[in-house]
Design a protein around this motif. Sequence first.
Motif, PDB file in Angstrom:
ATOM      1  N   GLU A   2      -8.468  -5.612   1.528  1.00  0.00           N
ATOM      2  CA  GLU A   2      -9.610  -4.743   2.279  1.00  0.00           C
ATOM      3  C   GLU A   2      -8.331  -4.287   4.131  1.00  0.00           C
TER       4      GLU A   2
ATOM      5  N   LEU B   2      -6.439  11.575   6.038  1.00  0.00           N
ATOM      6  CA  LEU B   2      -6.585  10.905   5.118  1.00  0.00           C
ATOM      7  C   LEU B   2      -7.009  11.348   4.262  1.00  0.00           C
TER       8      LEU B   2
ATOM      9  N   GLU C 191      -8.078   9.241   0.481  1.00  0.00           N
ATOM     10  CA  GLU C 191      -7.916   8.452  -0.541  1.00  0.00           C
ATOM     11  C   GLU C 191      -7.288   8.622  -1.447  1.00  0.00           C
TER      12      GLU C 191
ATOM     13  N   ASP D  44      -4.186   5.214  -7.750  1.00  0.00           N
ATOM     14  CA  ASP D  44      -2.856   4.543  -7.851  1.00  0.00           C
ATOM     15  C   ASP D  44      -1.729   5.762  -9.499  1.00  0.00           C
TER      16      ASP D  44
ATOM     17  N   GLU E 103      -1.610  10.902   2.179  1.00  0.00           N
ATOM     18  CA  GLU E 103      -2.205  10.338   1.035  1.00  0.00           C
ATOM     19  C   GLU E 103      -2.380   8.725   1.363  1.00  0.00           C
ATOM     20  N   LEU E 104      -3.060   8.388   1.595  1.00  0.00           N
ATOM     21  CA  LEU E 104      -3.472   5.951   0.959  1.00  0.00           C
ATOM     22  C   LEU E 104      -3.908   5.685  -0.141  1.00  0.00           C
ATOM     23  N   ILE E 105      -2.945   4.951  -0.755  1.00  0.00           N
ATOM     24  CA  ILE E 105      -2.971   4.469  -2.211  1.00  0.00           C
ATOM     25  C   ILE E 105      -3.216   3.535  -2.189  1.00  0.00           C
ATOM     26  N   SER E 106      -4.027   2.399  -2.248  1.00  0.00           N
ATOM     27  CA  SER E 106      -4.354   1.346  -2.216  1.00  0.00           C
ATOM     28  C   SER E 106      -4.609   0.908  -4.065  1.00  0.00           C
TER      29      SER E 106
ATOM     30  N   ILE F 129       0.561  -0.896   0.008  1.00  0.00           N
ATOM     31  CA  ILE F 129       0.123   0.174   0.092  1.00  0.00           C
ATOM     32  C   ILE F 129       0.909   1.258  -0.117  1.00  0.00           C
TER      33      ILE F 129
ATOM     34  N   ARG G  72      -5.725  -2.736   3.397  1.00  0.00           N
ATOM     35  CA  ARG G  72      -6.149  -1.003   3.601  1.00  0.00           C
ATOM     36  C   ARG G  72      -6.352  -0.031   4.912  1.00  0.00           C
ATOM     37  N   THR G  73      -7.226  -0.993   5.937  1.00  0.00           N
ATOM     38  CA  THR G  73      -8.269  -0.484   7.516  1.00  0.00           C
ATOM     39  C   THR G  73      -7.160  -1.269   8.480  1.00  0.00           C
TER      40      THR G  73
ATOM     41  N   ALA H 164      -4.803   2.969   7.588  1.00  0.00           N
ATOM     42  CA  ALA H 164      -5.475   3.591   7.977  1.00  0.00           C
ATOM     43  C   ALA H 164      -5.426   3.594   9.644  1.00  0.00           C
TER      44      ALA H 164
END
Length: 289
Positions: free
Chosen positions: A165, A183, A185, A188, A156-159, A141, A168-169, A172
């Motif tokens: 999941e 955050l 999201e 990418d 910035e959270l980039i999946s 991630i 990601r969780t 986060a």
Amino acid sequence: MTHDPTTRLGVVGCGVMGAGIADIAARAGLDVRVVVSRAEAVPVGRDRIRRSMGQAVRRGTLTEQDRDAALGRIEVTADIGRLADRECVIEAVPENEDLKTALFTRIDCLLEDDEAVLATNTSSLPIGRMAWGTRNPQRVIGVHFFSPVPLMPLVELISTSRTDERTRTRTAALLTDALGKTLIEAPDRAGFVVNGLLIPYLLGAMRMVESGQATAETVDRGMTLGCAHPVGPLRLADLIGLDVVKAVADALHREYTEPQYAAPPVLLRLVEEGRLGKKSGRGFHTYER
Ligand SMILES: NC(=O)c1ccc[n+]([C@@H]2O[C@H](COP(=O)([O-])OP(=O)(O)OC[C@H]3O[C@@H](n4cnc5c(N)ncnc54)[C@H](O)[C@@H]3O)[C@@H](O)[C@H]2O)c1
């Protein structure tokens, strides 16, 4: 989705960003291990983290006692094998795709827990590509912090299309609950959201200086006083690091092939001369060291 909070964090690289991430994580009570590239870099890295915390002490947001306790939670080592028991590793080595992908392949093999998170603080490189050499792309991630890490609220959270999941969780929760960040999201794509907009602006300011139409002082004064930006574009580029700005511009240019992302010659020359901005004492401006 519920999960145990992350308590054992690994950070790779102890430059501007790695030191800042280690600083806030240790202050948040995490057990932090920072991997540097060679033994001589261990005291340098430790000193950089101490100086980062020292700024919080001077601002009055951290006591000397809490600083010492936080420093006690950080191990700085040149032994990458010390990452094996980490629940999350954030890499913050230079913006070089080959270096980062090789590192991810190595750390992916080292981590004992298959669900441990493998995160990159890249400013620009698509995260999906970082996962190519890993056995577990679902745990990869992007976590894009901003400098200075202790002061800037955003990550910035980039999946990627393959990030699961749980990753990601869990990531986060680490960033918000433990580290106190806010955050967004982000997609990418090279530059995500913020650098996709910021870098053409910084390069535009450099072109204005390069053309001789305005000095760096004039441009920065214009944007701070005229647009209420806290810092002008050339001082901001110096703060980020001109090598980093160039690397991000190159990544954006590779992805979009648009002239607005091409690094201007003035930036190339400064980087070649080792004038990297605040961290080297000189860039578009000069700094006390
Ligand atoms: N500077 C910023 O404002 C900023 C903001 C967000 C993200 N980033 C990203 O964070 C990453 C790091 O940037 P930085 O500004 O901290 O760079 P930096 O040059 O200050 O630090 C990078 C550090 O990594 C070390 N390193 C190199 N190879 C290594 C290895 N194999 N193992 C361990 N350490 C190694 C270097 O010696 C250096 O100390 C880059 O991907 C950059 O794009 C930077």
